[in-house]
Every structure is written in structure tokens, then in C-alpha cells.
Design an enzyme around this catalytic site. Structure first.
Site, PDB file in Angstrom:
ATOM      1  N   GLU A 279       0.826  -1.207   0.000  1.00 12.04           N
ATOM      2  CA  GLU A 279       0.000   0.000   0.000  1.00 12.04           C
ATOM      3  C   GLU A 279       0.862   1.259   0.000  1.00 12.04           C
ATOM      4  OE1 GLU A 279      -2.697  -0.778   3.258  1.00 12.04           O
ATOM      5  OE2 GLU A 279      -3.961  -2.003   1.970  1.00 12.04           O
ATOM      6  N   ASP A 358      -8.239  -8.936   3.714  1.00 11.54           N
ATOM      7  CA  ASP A 358      -7.969  -7.900   4.713  1.00 11.54           C
ATOM      8  C   ASP A 358      -9.049  -7.826   5.778  1.00 11.54           C
ATOM      9  OD1 ASP A 358      -6.765  -5.801   6.031  1.00 11.54           O
ATOM     10  OD2 ASP A 358      -7.494  -4.273   4.649  1.00 11.54           O
ATOM     11  N   GLU A 386     -12.330  -2.671  12.135  1.00  9.02           N
ATOM     12  CA  GLU A 386     -12.317  -1.864  10.918  1.00  9.02           C
ATOM     13  C   GLU A 386     -13.481  -2.195   9.984  1.00  9.02           C
ATOM     14  OE1 GLU A 386      -8.637  -2.131   8.790  1.00  9.02           O
ATOM     15  OE2 GLU A 386      -9.370  -0.964   7.085  1.00  9.02           O
TER      16      GLU A 386
END
Lengths: 673, 673
Positions: A279, A358, A386
């Protein structure tokens, strides 16, 4: 009822509230004295914890005595073999008093034994003849903070950092100490204090700002916790070198010298944690080097000091073109790291996210578990929610983690579970264990949603012993935190244990993942990631949804598993249905084992999920008089918000699929056109 | 070829490059002298501009002489009736020299005449017998900056603010002066320097930070431009009052006193601009007051100083539930303001966005035009390309604006065009005109994309005279900026004039709007706003797309127009096809007037749009030797990026509709499944 705002304990499992009468009848006046070996690094912490714990629980602060045989609670440092983190706890009847002996070959074992004793006391387990012998199943039980020096927390939902504010340490270091107590109480022995995305300020935690690292590490040291630092692979560039190439002797020297100086300042440093080539973070790929070459260079610098280098496997192409069907992000970690198995130094530990994508609400287990045989590695979990409701929704993840740990990789035949791999029982690896991204912040209750504490607690307990059952952990946490009322413990345990399935029901079906808003990841957005660069596509159309990840005709991801699993995932018939849309492209009219079509399953689970939230809410409302008013009101408010947002999820997802498929709900419920 | 980096003019229409030989033959040595009336506020600016312009264009800086009859270029302040902003420009043959006379009843007219003369010179129009008599068609020709004091620009795509940096004024005030020249050259007479979303720092521009306002206003004053400030309706709360209720006498007094003090410091203040009760900004609704009560209170404070209060009509519910089909954002401005028509004070001017939504590539004209009969109002346009490619795409908006201006509202029968309304010819209103959100920033070329300057130039020219043709404006700008090469002017004009249609072709079809990424609004995201709170839904499903806004069976928005337009928009048969999806829900199989189905039209326009970008690129490449290398390379790079992004738009939109409808392209072109 307790107003935890006035307490250093903030309403959590180290409350040490006075035990209820039935327990007090057994324990009151039983522990007037204690003996703790002198001169240990942890002597003071253990002594203070016993004072605080017994003072709170039974209302009597024990006096410190010199001789073990004069003490009601005696700690003994044994000159014996065995894990210095393990302990033995025995209880026998003395002269009118219980005699408790906690022994260990190491002081850390005594600390863990102390917490175990106080926990057992609250659970009513301490009685003559009872004994407990435990040691942690793996050497690394880590917490990762994604805290930035400015005080913000990436993916944090419980306020600001408890460590940093405005590029300095917070003033309230007592809270850091309480945090260390909390973590030690569940067996955590390493904490990375800063975000794996290491920005400019944070790069200096290994240099000019090492004093900050040192201050926190000294507090941690009192509780047997080593400090880890996330480091920027490109640090040499920040410090004036013109390269960060891991094969460049100048770069190697720079890291060695910097690490040497850092250890001089921060002797309690456990090592470094690195997110590289991921990323848009820098990494060895920039210089045409392998992940192994990058990791080994840093590991070599840490080696003289016994430090370990933790290297994340979250490496994938985050600039994918959605039109490119030959790239499958799910394959990336295995494709990058499996070929390097055996090329890493002994003090490198790879940190592997539980799934190939993820931290979605449902993913298969990463095939690197069972794939890596000769490289130290950790299972990385995400405590911070998240993608699972961001502590505004109740979503208790211990059941998910249990499924992951119990997943059989077949790496060495049946029984090669993830739990056995990360405890070193399948492959003989020096460093194994678990790591998790924490959900802790500056909110008074630590985790935003009070019930989200259970995820933090549960993670620590599982890292200590992956074989503990979700049910036991849950009841433990509920009792320690909310008290002994059986109705409260039963109800809260039910709420917690069902909440992951509930969350999955009203959000993202059958492993398809994503469908959330890009960026912040809260709330539904079925096509939010559909045309993005992140490699996360469901490709839903009028007739079907999903990406074929089989070997025959798909991306081949299923083939990264050992044969038993590869075959299982390969076909629609054998693929576990909860992962059906992860591995296959399925028509809406496909009939599931339940006899329902896929589309009807989606509609049904989404209506059901909302009903389940309504039930959770009703259950909690039934506890109005049984938990303290502040906690009651706080959780009630979160559950009410969860209900609103669950309806939003239900309606958006149902409408999305209805608009696409034009297949009506068999039960004619409200789906907005 | 010119390296504009070394020039204060940054490569724009005030370059004043030396004219080509054919022009020089006519004009060289023709203007040795000039006479400018002394003692005017604008004397210095006019004199300097003539020196600079003639010095650059014909290579001779004129000498200032006292007597008009001794001057080649004479300016005369006439004691006559007529607009002080108008001018008359005559050219006659003198004794071997041309004699140019610019006359006006006002010095501002002399300034505009000066710029008109210099422009005419470059266009080769100045010759004996030629004359030009002009005055602006409306009194307000405004620019709105959405600049914040920290230097950021909301929806800015050309760098940082040219006014503000780090909560102070920029150092380079010469650039502000050049900007004032640029604006005056196209007739702009008022500029609001700060964002309509007025945050905490900006709130103080009317108080502690008035010195900043004053400094800029002094520069503007030299060019006949009045300074406007965006103000925070809730300012009184920031300054210690406990209310901002417009009917509260304390609040009224506070505004009067503050305004009085502000005018003492900034006499060149034109007035205030207010975004109230919009997108979470405070406003009179907070106190149960009407928009008229809110606006009138501020207008009363401005009235003694001749200031005007500009009040935006962009008021709608930005917390809509997508499931709520009874609310239609398109209706909001008319529903809020039409009932208040006639209730506003004489110095209130409503500022109405061109369309009912928000600057989409295609919208109908707001029904408030023709709806408001007794209230001063302005047409608000958006020069900055928020939804039209953000100055990374070439999208020249003058053709769009011309369509808007030429739209016949039928408010007083046929011919009641928007242009006639905003120039005061339909209703007798004191204050009319245009306002536009600018695309200017700190980039050397002012607008990010050099060709985006044409939007800025074109806006000013249309605000001066809405009857100018798009073609004439375009050729003017191209000639002034890129020089006299016919091929360059032809080619660039073609590129500009076709670019809006091209952009629409590859982006959002037939007025449906949005389909862009939320927040930043760049790039395709067909469902990006579909389940949001912004009231912007297309409701595409397997069979059809669009929201019915007819009166019969729809939201009734079409009924907000005067009868002729209401009837036209009401039915699918009579609705202009470019707006079909704005007004109606249409099946993909609906056959358009072209004989194509809706879905085939979508596919075709998207393939076509990309081909058109390829053609633009080829056209520009043909100019390689004819524009300066820096400009050539810069525009080339933007066009290449536009091509990549146009393909992304094409593919995402086509895939989106194909996945929904499962209707293949009749020509079997590549649509990603």
C-alpha cells in the site's frame, strides 16, 4: 453498581470490585499476608497487584511478610527447568486459612500466576486442593498499535492514542501503566506502539525521539512486556543516505549502528515491525531485492541484541486495474512469500493476516498457514473492528478467531491446525505466536464500545492458549467485568457469542467481502470497491456474483492450499457455503444446501440479521437494573445505533441485489425498489 | 515562442506579445502618445496598462501628453448620461497616424475601453472608421473564490489560493494585482475572496482580520473591482452573543455595528455573500425564521453603505434517506424561495445555481429563473470544473453557459430567456447579473490546465454581454493567448467548442447526473451516490433508470416551470432527449429519436466520447511546432491523461449498464463483463 469514572480501572476486567457475599463468605479474611521474592524486576508490580486485587476483591490489603511459610499467598521463584513464563498455582488448606502458592522458574511466570490467581478468585475457583499449571503456548503474544505521534489512530474507534499527543508523549503515563497491567493480565508480552504506516515523525522514534520509546518501554518492562517499534524501511533516506537498498553495505551499516544506539537507549526493545512494499510503503522491491533480502538485512542488525524482526506479508498490488482478470489479490501473499520459505534469518518472523484479503467479516484462512514450513511466523488478527462495525456495532470476534485457529491446513496430515502451527507444534520453529491490531484508545472504557473489551480480552486469552473455548473466555470476561449476576453473565455471553454471525447476516454474504464505503470502511456501499484499484471485486451482474478462484477455470487461488483443502474449495459442491462467494461465481438461482436459492438466502439473512439486533437490544434492555446505569445507557445507545445501521445495511444490500436480479423476495417483505 | 515563466503574465490573454508582421505593418509607430485624464482613481492603472499593452504589442511605449488633441490614444471622461461602466471607442485617420478616442461618463468605462482597445488591436480590428460602443448588460459581474485562509481551495484544481497562505495574506501581492488586471480586462466588477463555507478563521475577515480584506480591496479598487466577503451567518455566536436569530434586536445591532466598522476599514466593500441553511451551514432555519428574514437582516446592515447582500439559493435537505421517494432535491430551491418572492429588501440579491442540482455536466435550467419576478437575482455558474474533469480534462463550458442563457423561461411569453432575465430585461430589477465560482489558483498558468483559462475568459465575456457567441469568444481567447497562427486558432477553437459534448459523451448520459466518486467528485462511480444522504439517486435496475419528475406520477418538479416548459418536460415524447433521464424513468429498451435504444445510445456515446478525445489529442499533436514547447507539452500531458481517464469512464459506465441489463452492444465492441 460502580461509577468507574472515579476509578483507574475504567470499567474493565481489572475492576477488582468487592466480591459478592457468597464468595466473600469463602475468601474474606483468608489472605492477610503475602510473600513475594525480593529484588526481581517485577517484584514491585506483583506486590502492588496483589494489594490492589485482594484489597478490592475481599476488602483486605495483605501485609508483606518475609517468609513463604508465614504467607497466605506465597510466590516462589524456582530454580527449575520449564518456561519462565509458565507458573504453577496450588491451593491447600492451612491453619484456618487457605494457603496459596504461585511458583515459576521465571519472574514473568510469577506475574502471570498472580493475575491468574486474582482471576480464579473472582471466578470462585480458588479452594483447597485446586491447582493450575499453565504456560503460554507460544513465545510471541503481541499487540500492534496503529497509533501516530500526532495522537491519531489509523482505524481507531476509541478516541485518541493513549501514548502520543501532538508529537509528544501523553501526560497521563499512569494510564499507560494501567494499560500495561491490562495487557500483562492476559499474557501479552510484546507491544508495537506505533502505526505500521510509519510517517515522517514516527520515523524518528528510532533516533531523535528514542527517549519517547524509552519512557514507554520502562513502563512496559515492569509488566514483562517488550516494546516493539514499527520502522520505516526507507529510514536511511530520511537520515541522509541516498539509498535504502538492503544489499548496500552503507545501508546495512547504517541500520546496524542505529540499532546498536537504539538498544543502548531502549534495552527493553523486542525488535522491529515492518510493513514494506505494501500500500505504497517503501520496501526492498524498490531496489529489485526480495522480501527476504529486505527482512534479513534488518534482522541482522537486531540479532546481536536478541531482537526479532517482524515482517508483514500484506504485500499485494494496490494499483490493480479492475479490467485485469489475471491478477487476484487473494493470491498475493502466498505468491510473494511461499517461494522464499527457508531464506529468512532465524530472527525474522513473518506476520500473516488471518485471511488472504484484509480482515473481512468472513474469509478463508491464508494458505501461507501450512504453506510456510521453514520460516518463523505469526498469525495476525484485527481486534479493532475496521470492517466489522468499528465498535459502534457489537461484533465479538473470538468465535471467528476460534474458527481460524481450528482450521486444519493438512500441512502434516490431519490435525495440522493453525493453532498447532502458531504454537510451534507442526513445524519446529523458533518464533511463533499471535499478533493483533488493538482496539484501544483514550476513551475512558478503553475500547469505545464497552462490550468490545471482550475482543481485547479474548485475543489475549487465545494468544496464551488457543485451545480455550469461546464460551469460557466469554463468561470469564463478562464475570470479571460486569459482575457475578448469572443473568447478566448469561445474557451478555449470548449477546457476544451470537454477534459475529448477526453482523455477517446483515452485511456481506457468503464471503464476498467489501461492499462497504471506501476509505473509512463504515456502512454499506455494494459497489464501493467495484471499480477501484484495490483488487477487491465481486462482479455482480444480472445473473450471478463472485469471482471464480478455482484452479480449473478460475484464478487458481484454491490451489494454494494443501490437497484436502484445495479439493474442498475447488468445486461448488464441496466448498463450505459460508465461503461460497469467495471461491466461486454463483448464479442467484443456485440452490444452497438449505434448499433456498442464493438470492433468497441473501434476503433471508438480511432480514434475520436485523431481527437478531432487535433481539440483542431487547436482551440488553432486560438488564436495566443489573448493570451500572452508565454502562447500561452507553451500551443501549450503541445497540440502538447498531439497529439503525443494520437496517441500512439490510435495505441497501437487498435493494442492490433486487435491482440487479429482479427476483422478488419469496416472502414479499419490504425491499425498496 | 515565449517562455511565460519569466513573465508576470503567466501565459494568458494579457500576454501582450509583439504582434505579427502583418499587424505591425498597420500599427507600428502609430501610437507614440496617449492622454489620460488626471486625478481619477483609475488613472494610474489605465496609464500603466496602455504602456504595457502598446509596449508589448507594437513595441513602442507611448508618452503621456496633456492635451487630448496631441495624443494618438486619448481617453476622455465625459460629462454625459449613460452607464459609467460603458465606453465609446472611435478610430479615425489623423495626420499620418491613427487617432483613437476612448470616452465614457465614468472612469470604469475608460478602463474597460482601454482593455477593449488593446484587445481590438490584437484582433486587428483597429482601423480608421471603426468604432465600438459598449456597456455591460448587467450591474453585477461577479467572481466567487472558494479560498480558505489556510491557502486551500475548496474544489480548486490549480494549486493554492492566490490570496491566502497559512492564515495570512500571500507575500506576492503583485500577483493579486495581475489577477485584478485579468479580471478587469474581462469586465468583472466584484470578487468574493473567501469560501462560502466560512470556517472559524474566515469568520474573522469581517473583524480582527479586516486588515487582510482591506489590503486586497485596495488592489481591487485600482481596477474598479469591489471586494465581497463570504460571511458566516452564525458570526454573532463566534463573537460572544448567544444567538444569531435574525429577529433578535441584539443580533441585528451586532451586525449593523460590525458592518459599520468594517466599512470604515474597507470602504471598497461590495457587500456580503452568504451560504445559509445549506450543507450543514448555519442559517435562519435554526431560529425558525425564513430565508427572507435572514437575508433582510444582513441587507439592512449593509444598506447605509450601498452594500448588497448576496444570498445563495442552494438550500436543500442533505440528510435525505435514499428510501424516501417523496423528497426530490431538484425541487428544493424553488420550493424554498418562490413563496418568498417579493419579501426581500431592495439590496438583497439571490444567487441561483444554473441548475436545480449542482453543476452537473447536464441539468435543466433552474425554474427559479422565470419563477422569481420581484426579487433581485444572479445566475451562478461554476468555472472550476468540479464535476467536469477538474481541469485535468478539457471541458470548455461556454457552450453549456450559452445554452443556459438562451433557455426560454416563457415567464413573460416567448423570448423570456435567462439572458434577458439576468440583464434585467424581463423583470424590472435593480440588481441582476452573473456570478461564478472561479478556477484560479497559484499555478503559474492560473487555471491548472492552460486551456481552462478559456472558461475563465469566456465567463467574463458572457457576464459582460450574454449575447456574444461561443465561437467568437473562443477565437478571441485563442488569438489573445496562443497567437495569430490561423491553424492554432482554428484547431484550438474546435477542440474547445467540442469538448463539453465529448466530456458528456464518455461520462454521464442524458442528464442522469452524479455517477462520480463521492467527496472529491473525480472519476466514475456509478453507484457512488446511490445510497447516500445527498438526494442524488438514479435508481438504475435491471430494466430501467431514472426518477420520474413529471407532475403526473412523478415528483412534480416539471411543474415548477412555466406552462410551455412544464408541458415539454412532462412527457417522455416531448422532453428534450439530452435531459430525458433527468425527468423520466426510462427502460433500456426505449427507442430514442435516433432509432437507437437507450442502452445502445449509452454504449455508442461512450465509445464515441473516447474516440473524440483521441481526435482532440491528434489535433493538438498537429500543433507541435506552432505553440510554445512548454504549453504544448503541458497540454499534451493533460490530454493524454484525459484519454486514460475517458477510457476508464467508458468502461466503467458501459460495464455498469451491461451488468445490470445484460443487453449486449449491437456492434459487439469490448465491454468488460
Amino acid at each position: 453498581m460502580r461509577n468507574y469514572k472515579n476509578s483507574r480501572d475504567y470499567g474493565c476486567w481489572l475492576n477488582y470490585d468487592l466480591l459478592p457475599p457468597a464468595f466473600l463468605a469463602k475468601y474474606e479474611q483468608q489472605f492477610p499476608t503475602m510473600a513475594v521474592p525480593r529484588g526481581m524486576a517485577l517484584t514491585q508490580s506483583i506486590t502492588a497487584e496483589l494489594r490492589r486485587g485482594l484489597g478490592g476483591l475481599v476488602g483486605q490489603v495483605p501485609n508483606l511478610v518475609e517468609r513463604e511459610d508465614e504467607a497466605a499467598v506465597a510466590l516462589r521463584l524456582e530454580d527449575a527447568a520449564g518456561s519462565p513464563e509458565g507458573f504453577k498455582l496450588t491451593v491447600r488448606a492451612g491453619e484456618g486459612l487457605l494457603k496459596v502458592l504461585i511458583s515459576s522458574p521465571g519472574e514473568q511466570g510469577l506475574l502471570y500466576g498472580t493475575f491468574a490467581f486474582l482471576r480464579a478468585l473472582q471466578l470462585g475457583e480458588v479452594e483447597p486442593g485446586w491447582e493450575l499449571q499453565e504456560s503460554p503456548r507460544s513465545p510471541l503474544r503481541l499487540i500492534n498499535h496503529w497509533d501516530n505521534l500526532d495522537g491519531s489512530i489509523e482505524r481507531g474507534y476509541a478516541g485518541q492514542s493513549i501514548f502520543f499527543k501532538d508529537n509528544h508523549l501523553v501526560e497521563d503515563l499512569d494510564r499507560v501503566r494501567d494499560y500495561a497491567r491490562l495487557m500483562a493480565s492476559i499474557g501479552i508480552n510484546g507491544i508495537a506502539i506505533n502505526n505500521v504506516n510509519v510517517h515522517r515523525e514516527e520515523t524518528h522514534l528510532i533516533a531523535a525521539k528514542a527517549e519517547m520509546s524509552r519512557t514507554i518501554s520502562c513502563i512496559f518492562q515492569d509488566y514483562g512486556i517488550r516494546l516493539f517499534l514499527s520502522v520505516n524501511f526507507a529510514s536511511p533516506l530520511e537520515f541522509g543516505l541516498d539509498s535504502a537498498d538492503p544489499l548496500d553495505p552503507q545501508v546495512q551499516s547504517w541500520w546496524k549502528e542505529r540499532t546498536r544506539q537504539l538498544y543502548a537507549e531502549v534495552p527493553n526493545l523486542g525488535g522491529f515491525l515492518v510493513k514494506a512494499d505494501s500500500e505504497n510503503r517503501p520496501g526492498p522491491f524498490t531496489y529489485g531485492r526480495t522480501q527476504a533480502q529486505g527482512a534479513n538485512m534488518l534482522a541482522e542488525a537486531l540479532e546481536p541484541f536478541g531482537g526479532v524482526l517482524i515482517w508483514r506479508c500484506f504485500v499485494y498490488n494496490c494499483q490493480q486495474d479492475w479490467r485485469d482478470t489475471t491478477t487476484d489479490r487473494a493470491r498475493a501473499a502466498y505468491d510473494h512469500f511461499k517461494p522464499l520459505d527457508g531464506q529468512f534469518r532465524d530472527n525474522v518472523v513473518l506476520q500473516i493476516k488471518n485471511g488472504p484479503m484484509d480482515f473481512q467479516v468472513r474469509e478463508p484462512v491464508s494458505p501461507l498457514f501450512g504453506g510456510l514450513e521453514r520460516t518463523n511466523h505469526l498469525l495476525e488478527l484485527q481486534i479493532t473492528q475496521e470492517y466489522t462495525g468499528q465498535q459502534r456495532h457489537l461484533c465479538y470476534l473470538v468465535p471467528q478467531w476460534k474458527e481460524i485457529l481450528e482450521f486444519d491446513t493438512y500441512a502434516r496430515g490431519p490435525g495440522s491446525t493453525v493453532a498447532r502451527i502458531v504454537t510451534g507444534s507442526v513445524f519446529p520453529l523458533r518464533w511463533t505466536g499471535l499478533a493483533a491490531v488493538t482496539n484501544v484508545g483514550s476513551d475512558p472504557n478503553w475500547t469505545g464500545h464497552t462490550l468490545a473489551q471482550a475482543n481485547l480480552y479474548g485475543y489475549g486469552r487465545l494468544a496464551w492458549n488457543p485451545e480455550l473455548s469461546a464460551e469460557d473466555i466469554t463468561r470469564e470476561w463478562a464475570t470479571l467485568t460486569l459482575g457475578h449476576d448469572g443473568d447478566v453473565v448469561d445474557t451478555v455471553s449470548q449477546m457476544l457469542l451470537g454477534s459475529w454471525e448477526t453482523y455477517e447476516n446483515y452485511t456481506v454474504p457468503l464471503g464476498i467481502g467489501w461492499m462497504c464505503n471506501p476509505g473509512h470502511h463504515y456502512g454499506p456501499n455494494p459497489e464501493g470497491y467495484e471499480y477501484s484499484k484495490w483488487g477487491t471485486y465481486h462482479k455482480a451482474d444480472h445473473l450471478a456474483i463472485g469471482v471464480d478462484r478455482s484452479v480449473q477455470g478460475g484464478t487458481g487461488f484454491a490451489g494454494q492450499y494443501h490437497l484436502e483443502n484445495a479439493q474442498m474449495y475447488e468445486t461448488v459442491e464441496t466448498c463450505p457455503e459460508e465461503l461460497l462467494l469467495f471461491f466461486h461465481r454463483i448464479p442467484y438461482t443456485h440452490v444452497l444446501k438449505s434448499g433456498k436459492t442464493l438470492i433468497q438466502h441473501i434476503y433471508d439473512t438480511h432480514f434475520l440479521g436485523v431481527e437478531q439486533v432487535e433481539e440483542m437490544l431487547a436482551k440488553w434492555q432486560g438488564l436495566a437494573d443489573k448493570v451500572d446505569p452508565e454502562t447500561f445507557a452507553h451500551v443501549l445507545e450503541r445497540l440502538q445505533g447498531q439497529l439503525v445501521d443494520a437496517k441500512e445495511w439490510r435495505d441497501v444490500i437487498n435493494t442492490f441485489f433486487y435491482r440487479l436480479s429482479h427476483i422478488p423476495d419469496a416472502h414479499n417483505r419490504k425491499i425498496y425498489p
